[in-house]
Design a protein around this motif. Structure first.
Motif, PDB file in Angstrom:
ATOM      1  N   ALA A 234     -36.432  27.620  20.652  1.00  0.00           N
ATOM      2  CA  ALA A 234     -37.049  27.775  21.984  1.00  0.00           C
ATOM      3  C   ALA A 234     -38.034  26.654  22.305  1.00  0.00           C
ATOM      4  CB  ALA A 234     -37.754  29.123  22.059  1.00  0.00           C
ATOM      5  N   ASP A 235     -38.629  26.024  21.262  1.00  0.00           N
ATOM      6  CA  ASP A 235     -39.647  24.991  21.520  1.00  0.00           C
ATOM      7  C   ASP A 235     -39.050  23.607  21.785  1.00  0.00           C
ATOM      8  OD1 ASP A 235     -38.693  24.764  18.935  1.00  0.00           O
ATOM      9  OD2 ASP A 235     -40.597  24.032  18.115  1.00  0.00           O
ATOM     10  N   ILE A 236     -37.717  23.479  21.772  1.00  0.00           N
ATOM     11  CA  ILE A 236     -37.076  22.186  22.049  1.00  0.00           C
ATOM     12  C   ILE A 236     -37.030  21.960  23.558  1.00  0.00           C
ATOM     13  CG2 ILE A 236     -34.942  20.845  21.847  1.00  0.00           C
ATOM     14  CD1 ILE A 236     -36.377  21.193  19.196  1.00  0.00           C
ATOM     15  N   PRO A 237     -37.514  20.807  24.045  1.00  0.00           N
ATOM     16  CA  PRO A 237     -37.517  20.546  25.506  1.00  0.00           C
ATOM     17  C   PRO A 237     -36.086  20.435  26.067  1.00  0.00           C
ATOM     18  CG  PRO A 237     -38.941  18.993  24.327  1.00  0.00           C
ATOM     19  CD  PRO A 237     -38.129  19.706  23.301  1.00  0.00           C
ATOM     20  N   SER A 238     -35.993  20.543  27.396  1.00  0.00           N
ATOM     21  CA  SER A 238     -34.693  20.389  28.060  1.00  0.00           C
ATOM     22  C   SER A 238     -34.275  18.910  28.055  1.00  0.00           C
ATOM     23  CB  SER A 238     -34.762  20.901  29.491  1.00  0.00           C
ATOM     24  OG  SER A 238     -35.625  20.070  30.250  1.00  0.00           O
TER      25      SER A 238
END
Length: 422
Positions: A184-188
């Motif tokens: 979830a903490d990976i950016p788009s």
């Protein structure tokens, strides 16, 4: 159970053992059990994967930093060399590198991150791969290892950011690797695009490569979230204008300059539109009046997105204006005295000669200086074939004119004779 090939039972057994150690808060025993269970003869891959994934959930629950590092190192040693837990190992190394960085050990953190080649991981999500490589690049820039930062940055193709992520993902065929969902903490992808270009700006800033910095800001400017917010695109567009002016004159710079001038948003910052217009117009620019008009704008860049334009920027700006003026003079003059050239450039004769010589050496223009006479000749030396060709063309034009003149004389004579007969 493991000898019987009971995957579900073996997985439950190893996870229950770890759960009991965690509930008892016996961290030393937890580390020992992870190592012992992974070394059991004939241990199932699925059981090792489940064990590593289960233990990774306990990392944030550790009571102190020392225990956390010990647990990460234990899991790292267990997962080393095992392709079925390579993604988990990459995530563990990233956590350990973050801890090292917080302790101020940036060189150690960078070395840790470089151990992992995530571009070979087929099951890792694309965004997670890019984020990992960008973290490697950032740490290399922080330790001022610019050569390795460039090598790592080339693992990411800028075209990957232009792929439309809104399209439906194809269902994997039978036999294909199943790609895991990123954390979830990976950016788009678009956020990663901005991070990538900001890191590349840091790299090019080290080399004072103004044109590449401009292209990076141009790519950031094209991000939809930036274009929709004037408070974000105005500082970026200002930077694009400044770095375009600071970049040496070449076809790429000229193309970017003209495309930027066509941008409708440039009307929101009229001073910069006027500045770019001056550079496009083939007229001599007075440096003192230009600097007095734009000095405040130049200084204000320190307080805006991206920071100041650099220590050398003011000197480079003057250099670019002088180069522009020399190109303008070469357009209108075929021969000019050095004294007159120096007057037009608002420089001394020695400085004018120095800048002109630098431009000739860099092949920005063709010129010859007759120093005893103090004359600059901007004409290109022609070889014998070119002279003969131009002479033949001129002679052909002359004969055409003679033929047309004869025809007109003959026509007038015929009209005059006809008028006399009447």
């Amino acid at each position: 159970m493991r000898f019987a090939g009971d995957v579900a039972g073996t997985k439950k057994a190893v996870t229950d053992i770890l759960q009991l150690c965690f509930e008892a808060k016996d961290w030393k025993s937890l580390n020992e059990q992870i190592v012992n269970l992974s070394k059991k003869r004939g241990q199932l891959k699925q059981a090792v994967t489940a064990m590593v994934q289960q233990a990774m959930q306990y990392i944030d629950e550790t009571p102190d930093l020392e225990t956390r590092i010990e647990l990460i190192k234990t899991l790292n040693s267990v997962s080393a060399g095992k392709i079925y837990v390579e993604i988990e190992r990459a995530r563990l190394i990233k956590k350990l590198a973050k801890i090292k960085e917080e302790q101020g050990l940036i060189a150690e953190a960078a070395d840790l991150m470089q151990e992992v080649a995530v571009e070979t991981f087929g099951a890792m999500a694309k965004t997670e791969k890019i984020a990992f490589i960008l973290e490697q690049v950032r740490l290399c820039l922080d330790r001022q290892d610019y050569v390795r930062a460039q090598i790592l940055s080339r693992k990411i193709s800028p075209r990957v950011f232009d792929i439309d992520s809104s399209k439906e993902k194809k269902k994997p065929k039978e036999g294909d690797n199943v790609v895991e969902e990123p954390p979830a903490d990976i950016p788009s992808l678009l956020q990663l695009k901005r991070i990538y270009y900001e890191l590349m700006i840091r790299y090019y800033f080290h080399n004072n490569d103004y044109l590449e910095i401009c292209r990076c800001y141009k790519a950031i400017y094209e991000i939809p979230s930036i274009r929709e917010n004037p408070s974000q695109w105005i500082p970026v567009l200002r930077k694009i204008c400044w770095y375009l002016i600071l970049a040496p004159h070449d076809p790429m710079q000229s193309s970017l300059l003209n495309s930027t001038l066509e941008d409708k948003n440039l009307s929101e910052i009229p001073k910069f539109r006027l500045l770019l217009k001056q550079l496009v117009t083939m007229e001599v620019i007075q440096w003192t009046s230009l600097w007095n008009s734009y000095k405040d704008e130049f200084e204000n860049e320190k307080n805006m997105l991206g920071g100041s334009l650099g220590d050398k920027a003011a000197e480079d700006l003057k250099q670019r204006i002088i180069e522009h003026n020399i190109l303008v003079v070469s357009r209108y003059y075929s021969r000019i005295t050095l004294k007159r050239l120096a007057e037009l450039l608002c420089l001394t004769v020695e400085e004018a000669e120095k800048h002109l010589s630098e431009m000739v050496v860099s092949k920005a223009l063709v010129a010859k200086i007759d120093r005893p006479m103090g004359i600059v000749c901007f004409q290109v030396a022609k070889d014998s074939n070119e002279i003969l060709n131009s002479w033949a063309v001129n002679l052909e034009k002359l004969l055409d004119l003679v033929e047309k003149s004869c025809h007109q004389i003959h026509k007038e004579t015929m009209v005059h004779k006809a008028a006399l007969k009447v």
